[in-house]
Design a protein around this motif. Structure first.
Motif, PDB file in Angstrom:
ATOM      1  N   GLU A   3       0.848  -1.187   0.000  1.00  0.00           N
ATOM      2  CA  GLU A   3       0.000   0.000   0.000  1.00  0.00           C
ATOM      3  C   GLU A   3       0.887   1.243   0.000  1.00  0.00           C
ATOM      4  N   PRO A   4       0.431   2.323  -0.635  1.00  0.00           N
ATOM      5  CA  PRO A   4       1.200   3.576  -0.589  1.00  0.00           C
ATOM      6  C   PRO A   4       1.363   4.053   0.858  1.00  0.00           C
ATOM      7  N   ILE A   5       2.458   4.731   1.121  1.00  0.00           N
ATOM      8  CA  ILE A   5       2.663   5.338   2.442  1.00  0.00           C
ATOM      9  C   ILE A   5       1.824   6.608   2.518  1.00  0.00           C
ATOM     10  N   LYS A   6       0.982   6.694   3.546  1.00  0.00           N
ATOM     11  CA  LYS A   6       0.081   7.846   3.682  1.00  0.00           C
ATOM     12  C   LYS A   6       0.839   9.023   4.303  1.00  0.00           C
ATOM     13  N   ILE A 192       3.775  11.086   8.698  1.00  0.00           N
ATOM     14  CA  ILE A 192       4.097  10.015   7.758  1.00  0.00           C
ATOM     15  C   ILE A 192       3.703   8.662   8.333  1.00  0.00           C
ATOM     16  N   ASP A 193       2.804   7.996   7.608  1.00  0.00           N
ATOM     17  CA  ASP A 193       2.311   6.671   7.994  1.00  0.00           C
ATOM     18  C   ASP A 193       1.648   6.687   9.369  1.00  0.00           C
ATOM     19  N   GLY A 194       1.141   7.848   9.758  1.00  0.00           N
ATOM     20  CA  GLY A 194       0.416   7.965  11.015  1.00  0.00           C
ATOM     21  C   GLY A 194       1.274   7.904  12.256  1.00  0.00           C
ATOM     22  N   LYS A 195       2.615   7.878  12.102  1.00  0.00           N
ATOM     23  CA  LYS A 195       3.443   7.713  13.307  1.00  0.00           C
ATOM     24  C   LYS A 195       4.698   8.579  13.357  1.00  0.00           C
ATOM     25  N   TYR A 196       5.134   9.110  12.236  1.00  0.00           N
ATOM     26  CA  TYR A 196       6.327   9.952  12.243  1.00  0.00           C
ATOM     27  C   TYR A 196       5.956  11.374  11.852  1.00  0.00           C
ATOM     28  N   VAL A 198       7.304  15.173  10.719  1.00  0.00           N
ATOM     29  CA  VAL A 198       8.407  15.966  10.186  1.00  0.00           C
ATOM     30  C   VAL A 198       7.932  17.407  10.110  1.00  0.00           C
ATOM     31  N   SER A 199       8.631  18.292  10.795  1.00  0.00           N
ATOM     32  CA  SER A 199       8.225  19.693  10.863  1.00  0.00           C
ATOM     33  C   SER A 199       9.090  20.551   9.961  1.00  0.00           C
ATOM     34  N   GLY A 200       8.451  21.437   9.205  1.00  0.00           N
ATOM     35  CA  GLY A 200       9.187  22.409   8.415  1.00  0.00           C
ATOM     36  C   GLY A 200       9.534  21.959   7.012  1.00  0.00           C
ATOM     37  N   ALA A 201      10.098  22.896   6.254  1.00  0.00           N
ATOM     38  CA  ALA A 201      10.478  22.647   4.865  1.00  0.00           C
ATOM     39  C   ALA A 201      11.855  21.996   4.823  1.00  0.00           C
ATOM     40  N   GLN A 202      11.898  20.720   5.166  1.00  0.00           N
ATOM     41  CA  GLN A 202      13.158  19.987   5.218  1.00  0.00           C
ATOM     42  C   GLN A 202      13.692  19.703   3.823  1.00  0.00           C
ATOM     43  N   ASP A 203      14.953  19.335   3.740  1.00  0.00           N
ATOM     44  CA  ASP A 203      15.546  18.976   2.460  1.00  0.00           C
ATOM     45  C   ASP A 203      14.899  17.716   1.892  1.00  0.00           C
ATOM     46  N   ALA A 204      14.933  17.603   0.577  1.00  0.00           N
ATOM     47  CA  ALA A 204      14.359  16.434  -0.093  1.00  0.00           C
ATOM     48  C   ALA A 204      14.936  15.134   0.456  1.00  0.00           C
ATOM     49  N   SER A 205      16.237  15.138   0.746  1.00  0.00           N
ATOM     50  CA  SER A 205      16.887  13.915   1.238  1.00  0.00           C
ATOM     51  C   SER A 205      16.333  13.481   2.581  1.00  0.00           C
ATOM     52  N   THR A 206      15.907  14.462   3.402  1.00  0.00           N
ATOM     53  CA  THR A 206      15.322  14.129   4.706  1.00  0.00           C
ATOM     54  C   THR A 206      13.999  13.404   4.525  1.00  0.00           C
ATOM     55  N   PHE A 207      13.153  13.927   3.645  1.00  0.00           N
ATOM     56  CA  PHE A 207      11.871  13.269   3.384  1.00  0.00           C
ATOM     57  C   PHE A 207      12.090  11.869   2.815  1.00  0.00           C
ATOM     58  N   ALA A 208      13.026  11.755   1.882  1.00  0.00           N
ATOM     59  CA  ALA A 208      13.300  10.453   1.278  1.00  0.00           C
ATOM     60  C   ALA A 208      13.784   9.455   2.321  1.00  0.00           C
ATOM     61  N   GLN A 209      14.596   9.942   3.252  1.00  0.00           N
ATOM     62  CA  GLN A 209      15.136   9.073   4.294  1.00  0.00           C
ATOM     63  C   GLN A 209      14.039   8.550   5.214  1.00  0.00           C
ATOM     64  N   VAL A 210      13.128   9.421   5.613  1.00  0.00           N
ATOM     65  CA  VAL A 210      12.036   8.995   6.498  1.00  0.00           C
ATOM     66  C   VAL A 210      11.125   8.009   5.774  1.00  0.00           C
ATOM     67  N   LEU A 211      10.817   8.299   4.528  1.00  0.00           N
ATOM     68  CA  LEU A 211       9.972   7.387   3.752  1.00  0.00           C
ATOM     69  C   LEU A 211      10.638   6.021   3.595  1.00  0.00           C
ATOM     70  N   GLU A 212      11.929   6.036   3.349  1.00  0.00           N
ATOM     71  CA  GLU A 212      12.658   4.772   3.198  1.00  0.00           C
ATOM     72  C   GLU A 212      12.657   3.989   4.507  1.00  0.00           C
ATOM     73  N   GLN A 213      12.753   4.716   5.627  1.00  0.00           N
ATOM     74  CA  GLN A 213      12.714   4.055   6.934  1.00  0.00           C
ATOM     75  C   GLN A 213      11.368   3.368   7.149  1.00  0.00           C
ATOM     76  N   VAL A 214      10.291   4.081   6.814  1.00  0.00           N
ATOM     77  CA  VAL A 214       8.954   3.497   6.956  1.00  0.00           C
ATOM     78  C   VAL A 214       8.794   2.294   6.036  1.00  0.00           C
ATOM     79  N   TRP A 215       9.292   2.416   4.818  1.00  0.00           N
ATOM     80  CA  TRP A 215       9.222   1.311   3.865  1.00  0.00           C
ATOM     81  C   TRP A 215       9.972   0.084   4.400  1.00  0.00           C
ATOM     82  N   GLY A 216      11.145   0.332   4.968  1.00  0.00           N
ATOM     83  CA  GLY A 216      11.935  -0.764   5.526  1.00  0.00           C
ATOM     84  C   GLY A 216      11.246  -1.432   6.698  1.00  0.00           C
ATOM     85  N   GLU A 217      10.601  -0.627   7.541  1.00  0.00           N
ATOM     86  CA  GLU A 217       9.877  -1.184   8.683  1.00  0.00           C
ATOM     87  C   GLU A 217       8.709  -2.042   8.223  1.00  0.00           C
ATOM     88  N   ARG A 218       8.023  -1.598   7.196  1.00  0.00           N
ATOM     89  CA  ARG A 218       6.913  -2.380   6.638  1.00  0.00           C
ATOM     90  C   ARG A 218       7.426  -3.703   6.070  1.00  0.00           C
TER      91      ARG A 218
END
Length: 223
Positions: A3-6, A192-196, A198-218
């Motif tokens: 499923e897509p990450i919400k 992100i995914d109802g549990k993480y 992220v505040s503010g206009a973070q760098d693209a790499s930060t968003f990608a990193q958090v998404l990858e972490q959620v993907w890995g946990e899934r």
């Protein structure tokens, strides 16, 4: 396929960092999706009013508003806007603070809920941000908002009716209550995914990193 990450995003159309954050977030999701294996996200916008007491037709410039609202000298506000404009430019946004029409954004938030109900929320969010920060458009009046709604494929008459009847005002208030429950006191804010969070206009790499972490946990859970 997973499923897509919400991603739930609290933002305000009148927030310059929210549009900047939108671009950086989009770049981050692009990096994430580019890693393959069906990586995808589902985005939903939620309402947050930075200045709910702002009149629909504010008489003055953005410098006037911020100087009065924040109680800082106009010269300092001008320097601040120049800095923000430079950051916006770095992500491809051409902010025009000189022609910006400061306004109350509650109707814009109502319209975003109308758009969500008709499958056009993401398109409308982009259109509203561009109208406000780039084109000097008015995003507080019903007729102007209805024009923007029509531009993204929504029924103009239905949009007017929804705004005049305040059909979606309760949804705006519910978003704001949820933000309070989450402790959100500034935007943009990404859940992100109802549990993480992220505040503010973070760098693209930060968003990608958090998404990858959620993907890995899934993946670990389903392995």
């Amino acid at each position: 396929m997973s499923e897509p990450i919400k991603i739930d995003i609290w933002s305000d159309i009148a927030c310059p960092w929210c549009y900047i954050g939108k671009r950086k977030f989009e770049a981050g999701t692009g990096l994430f999706a580019g890693a393959g294996d069906g990586r995808d996200v589902e985005v939903e916008y939620h309402s947050f009013e930075l200045s709910p007491d702002t009149p629909v037709d504010f008489d003055g410039s953005e410098v006037d508003f911020l100087a009065g609202h924040k109680g800082i000298p106009a010269e300092q506000v001008g320097q601040m806007l120049e800095r923000v404009g430079g950051i916006a430019s770095s992500v491809g946004l051409d902010y025009d603070f000189d022609n910006l029409k400061h306004t109350n954004t509650v109707k814009a938030h109502e319209l975003l809920h109308f758009a969500k109900a008709h499958g056009k929320q993401l398109e409308l969010a982009e259109r509203l941000f561009k109208a406000y920060f780039v084109e000097g458009g008015h995003v507080g009046r019903i007729e102007d908002l209805a024009d923007l709604a029509a531009e993204v494929g929504l029924d103009r008459a239905e949009a007017v009716a929804a705004l005049e009847s305040e059909q979606y005002l309760a949804d705006v208030r519910e978003d704001q209550r949820t933000a309070t429950e989450f402790g959100i006191n500034g935007v943009p804010f990404f859940v992100i995914d109802g549990k993480y969070g992220v505040s503010g206009a973070q760098d693209a790499s930060t968003f990608a990193q958090v998404l990858e972490q959620v993907w890995g946990e899934r993946s670990a859970v389903t392995a």
